[in-house]
Scaffold this active site. Structure first.
Site, PDB file in Angstrom:
ATOM      1  N   ASP A  87      34.213  30.623  77.340  1.00 26.71           N
ATOM      2  CA  ASP A  87      33.690  30.524  75.978  1.00 26.71           C
ATOM      3  C   ASP A  87      32.165  30.606  76.026  1.00 26.71           C
ATOM      4  O   ASP A  87      31.550  30.170  76.992  1.00 26.71           O
ATOM      5  CB  ASP A  87      34.038  29.166  75.342  1.00 26.71           C
ATOM      6  CG  ASP A  87      35.525  28.923  75.330  1.00 26.71           C
ATOM      7  OD1 ASP A  87      36.268  29.907  75.142  1.00 26.71           O
ATOM      8  OD2 ASP A  87      35.944  27.761  75.530  1.00 26.71           O
ATOM      9  N   ASP A  96      21.835  22.195  69.115  1.00 29.35           N
ATOM     10  CA  ASP A  96      21.415  22.328  67.715  1.00 29.35           C
ATOM     11  C   ASP A  96      22.250  23.388  66.997  1.00 29.35           C
ATOM     12  O   ASP A  96      22.595  23.235  65.826  1.00 29.35           O
ATOM     13  CB  ASP A  96      19.904  22.583  67.572  1.00 29.35           C
ATOM     14  CG  ASP A  96      19.371  23.602  68.545  1.00 29.35           C
ATOM     15  OD1 ASP A  96      20.170  24.203  69.288  1.00 29.35           O
ATOM     16  OD2 ASP A  96      18.144  23.815  68.561  1.00 29.35           O
ATOM     17  N   GLU A 114      17.993  23.646  58.105  1.00 32.63           N
ATOM     18  CA  GLU A 114      16.747  24.010  58.770  1.00 32.63           C
ATOM     19  C   GLU A 114      16.955  25.193  59.711  1.00 32.63           C
ATOM     20  O   GLU A 114      16.043  25.950  59.993  1.00 32.63           O
ATOM     21  CB  GLU A 114      16.195  22.816  59.551  1.00 32.63           C
ATOM     22  CG  GLU A 114      14.753  23.048  59.944  1.00 32.63           C
ATOM     23  CD  GLU A 114      14.235  22.057  60.956  1.00 32.63           C
ATOM     24  OE1 GLU A 114      13.956  20.909  60.570  1.00 32.63           O
ATOM     25  OE2 GLU A 114      14.085  22.429  62.133  1.00 32.63           O
ATOM     26  N   GLU A 115      18.185  25.366  60.184  1.00 28.30           N
ATOM     27  CA  GLU A 115      18.472  26.422  61.156  1.00 28.30           C
ATOM     28  C   GLU A 115      18.765  27.787  60.529  1.00 28.30           C
ATOM     29  O   GLU A 115      18.909  28.764  61.243  1.00 28.30           O
ATOM     30  CB  GLU A 115      19.698  26.029  62.003  1.00 28.30           C
ATOM     31  CG  GLU A 115      19.489  24.812  62.878  1.00 28.30           C
ATOM     32  CD  GLU A 115      18.599  25.099  64.087  1.00 28.30           C
ATOM     33  OE1 GLU A 115      18.643  26.214  64.619  1.00 28.30           O
ATOM     34  OE2 GLU A 115      17.842  24.186  64.468  1.00 28.30           O
ATOM     35  N   ASP A 149      18.995  18.929  58.314  1.00 22.54           N
ATOM     36  CA  ASP A 149      18.434  19.333  59.599  1.00 22.54           C
ATOM     37  C   ASP A 149      19.480  18.895  60.616  1.00 22.54           C
ATOM     38  O   ASP A 149      19.682  17.695  60.846  1.00 22.54           O
ATOM     39  CB  ASP A 149      17.093  18.617  59.840  1.00 22.54           C
ATOM     40  CG  ASP A 149      16.440  19.071  61.137  1.00 22.54           C
ATOM     41  OD1 ASP A 149      17.102  19.770  61.923  1.00 22.54           O
ATOM     42  OD2 ASP A 149      15.279  18.697  61.378  1.00 22.54           O
ATOM     43  N   LEU A 197      20.013  18.963  63.942  1.00 18.27           N
ATOM     44  CA  LEU A 197      19.684  18.193  65.147  1.00 18.27           C
ATOM     45  C   LEU A 197      18.170  18.202  65.325  1.00 18.27           C
ATOM     46  O   LEU A 197      17.608  19.035  66.034  1.00 18.27           O
ATOM     47  CB  LEU A 197      20.385  18.770  66.376  1.00 18.27           C
ATOM     48  CG  LEU A 197      20.655  17.755  67.478  1.00 18.27           C
ATOM     49  CD1 LEU A 197      21.570  16.638  66.997  1.00 18.27           C
ATOM     50  CD2 LEU A 197      21.268  18.413  68.696  1.00 18.27           C
ATOM     51  N   ASP A 198      17.544  17.249  64.655  1.00 16.98           N
ATOM     52  CA  ASP A 198      16.088  17.179  64.706  1.00 16.98           C
ATOM     53  C   ASP A 198      15.636  16.598  66.044  1.00 16.98           C
ATOM     54  O   ASP A 198      16.264  15.680  66.566  1.00 16.98           O
ATOM     55  CB  ASP A 198      15.581  16.296  63.565  1.00 16.98           C
ATOM     56  CG  ASP A 198      14.077  16.312  63.519  1.00 16.98           C
ATOM     57  OD1 ASP A 198      13.518  17.339  63.138  1.00 16.98           O
ATOM     58  OD2 ASP A 198      13.462  15.313  63.937  1.00 16.98           O
ATOM     59  N   GLU A 222      13.429  17.365  56.086  1.00 19.97           N
ATOM     60  CA  GLU A 222      12.880  16.232  56.836  1.00 19.97           C
ATOM     61  C   GLU A 222      12.156  15.245  55.912  1.00 19.97           C
ATOM     62  O   GLU A 222      12.512  14.065  55.835  1.00 19.97           O
ATOM     63  CB  GLU A 222      11.939  16.757  57.931  1.00 19.97           C
ATOM     64  CG  GLU A 222      12.707  17.549  58.962  1.00 19.97           C
ATOM     65  CD  GLU A 222      11.863  18.379  59.939  1.00 19.97           C
ATOM     66  OE1 GLU A 222      12.313  18.613  61.060  1.00 19.97           O
ATOM     67  OE2 GLU A 222      10.758  18.821  59.551  1.00 19.97           O
TER      68      GLU A 222
END
Ligand code: AHM
Ligand code: MG
Length: 337
Positions: free
Chosen positions: A65, A71, A94-95, A116, A118-119, A283
């Site tokens: 895989d 993130d 955010e991504e 967000d 994974l800040d 954020e």
């Protein structure tokens, strides 16, 4: 810290919703779906030291895989957990450059989710705390499909906001405008249990959090303010201690509990074009809603974060957030000519 009661987050969300007699249960479902996504991300974050997940996006793991960076994983997890519940009309992350529509095959709801996923994820390889931040609004437009207009809002229109900090334990902190409540994940039963009821930030702290390596880019007011905090003056409880993790959720969470101020001012290398770093919608706004609910303040130095009308999905703002007296004093320094 409050004494822990065996109140699960589901029960708490339901009880909060009962405060609104006209509530349909939709909102409860939405938050519930989010906690499920949070538990899954927490599980993956806890496995982060185990080689395969640390590969670059696109690498292939032993099962053949494609390995995803955390993130990317967190972003997909939230989208997948939230798109089919019938609670949302649109999302923004955010991504992702553009808004994330709800696929046609799923029912649409009246809420807008921005997050967000994974800040602070640049910290993850060093086992430093990271977090997920979320912000929820009611839909504003009335056409068939929700649009970017539903995302470009003022923070004061938020109906809920929260974050999950993946730290020495996983905690979820949220507000629906009825105070700020914190839950700690008990991994043995897979439940978030109420551990911090009605969090209130001390009106003044002893901690400041800023990336001092950027000092050469600061405006004059920020320089004078930070210098002031470092002066030894026992009558005003100075000097302050510097604590900077470089992971916004973790820095914010600590200051929320202990009191203090977090600052990410704009870069003034070109004084005509100050460049902030942190994002308003994913954020600054959610944390501003939380800090105000806890009795603190969030400002750009000039204006209240929650009063800013967003004009772009990835708009950036200076963020000065924390204990009320500390933020008020910063504003004085910042605005003194
Ligand atoms: P990210 O969204 O790309 O993770 O960046 C945001 C992070 C925050 O968690 C943190 O407060 C800040 O960037 C740290 O920035 P710096 O390394 O410039 O101090
Ligand atoms: Mg971020």
């Amino acid at each position: 810290m409050q004494k822990s009661k065996a109140v699960t987050i589901q029960r708490h969300i339901v009880e909060q919703e009962r405060l609104f007699p006209k509530a349909t249960g939709d909102f409860t479902g939405l938050l519930w779906d989010l906690t499920l996504a949070a538990k899954t991300i927490s599980r993956e974050v806890n496995k982060a030291g185990l080689a395969e997940i640390l590969g670059l996006t696109g690498e292939v793991n032993i099962h053949g895989d494609a390995v995803k960076k955390l993130d990317v994983y967190a972003n997909e997890r939230i989208c997948k957990s939230m798109e089919h519940g019938g609670h949302l009309c649109v999302m923004a992350s955010e991504e992702n450059e553009d808004v994330i529509p709800i696929p046609d095959e799923f029912p649409k709801g009246k809420y807008v989710l921005m997050f967000d996923p994974l800040d602070g994820s640049s910290n993850i390889d060093a086992n430093v705390s990271v977090g997920t931040i979320f912000s929820i609004y009611r839909r504003k437009t009335t056409g068939r499909d929700a649009t970017i207009e539903d995302c470009l809002r003022k923070g004061m229109e938020q109906v809920a906001a929260g974050y999950i900090v993946y730290g020495s334990s996983t905690m979820m902190v949220y507000t629906t405008g009825q105070g700020v409540h914190g839950f700690t994940l008990d991994p043995s039963v897979g439940e978030f249990l109420l551990s911090h009821e009605n969090i209130e930030i001390p009106s003044k702290g002893k901690i400041y959090s800023i990336n001092e390596g950027n000092a050469h880019t600061w405006d004059e007011g920020t320089r004078r303010y930070i210098a002031y905090l470092k002066e030894n003056d026992p009558s005003t409880s100075r000097p302050y201690s510097l604590r900077y993790i470089g992971s916004l959720v973790a820095d914010f969470h600590r200051n929320l509990l202990y009191g203090g101020i977090f600052l990410y001012p704009a870069d003034y290398k070109d004084p005509k074009k100050p460049k902030p770093k942190l994002r308003l919608l994913y954020e600054a706004n959610p944390l501003a809603f939380i800090v105000e609910q806890a009795g603190g303040m969030a400002s750009t130095g000039k204006e209240r974060i929650l009063d800013i009308q967003a004009t772009e999905l990835h708009q950036k703002v200076p963020l000065i957030i924390g204990s009320k007296e500390d933020v008020l004093l910063y504003e004085k320094f910042f605005n003194q000519k």
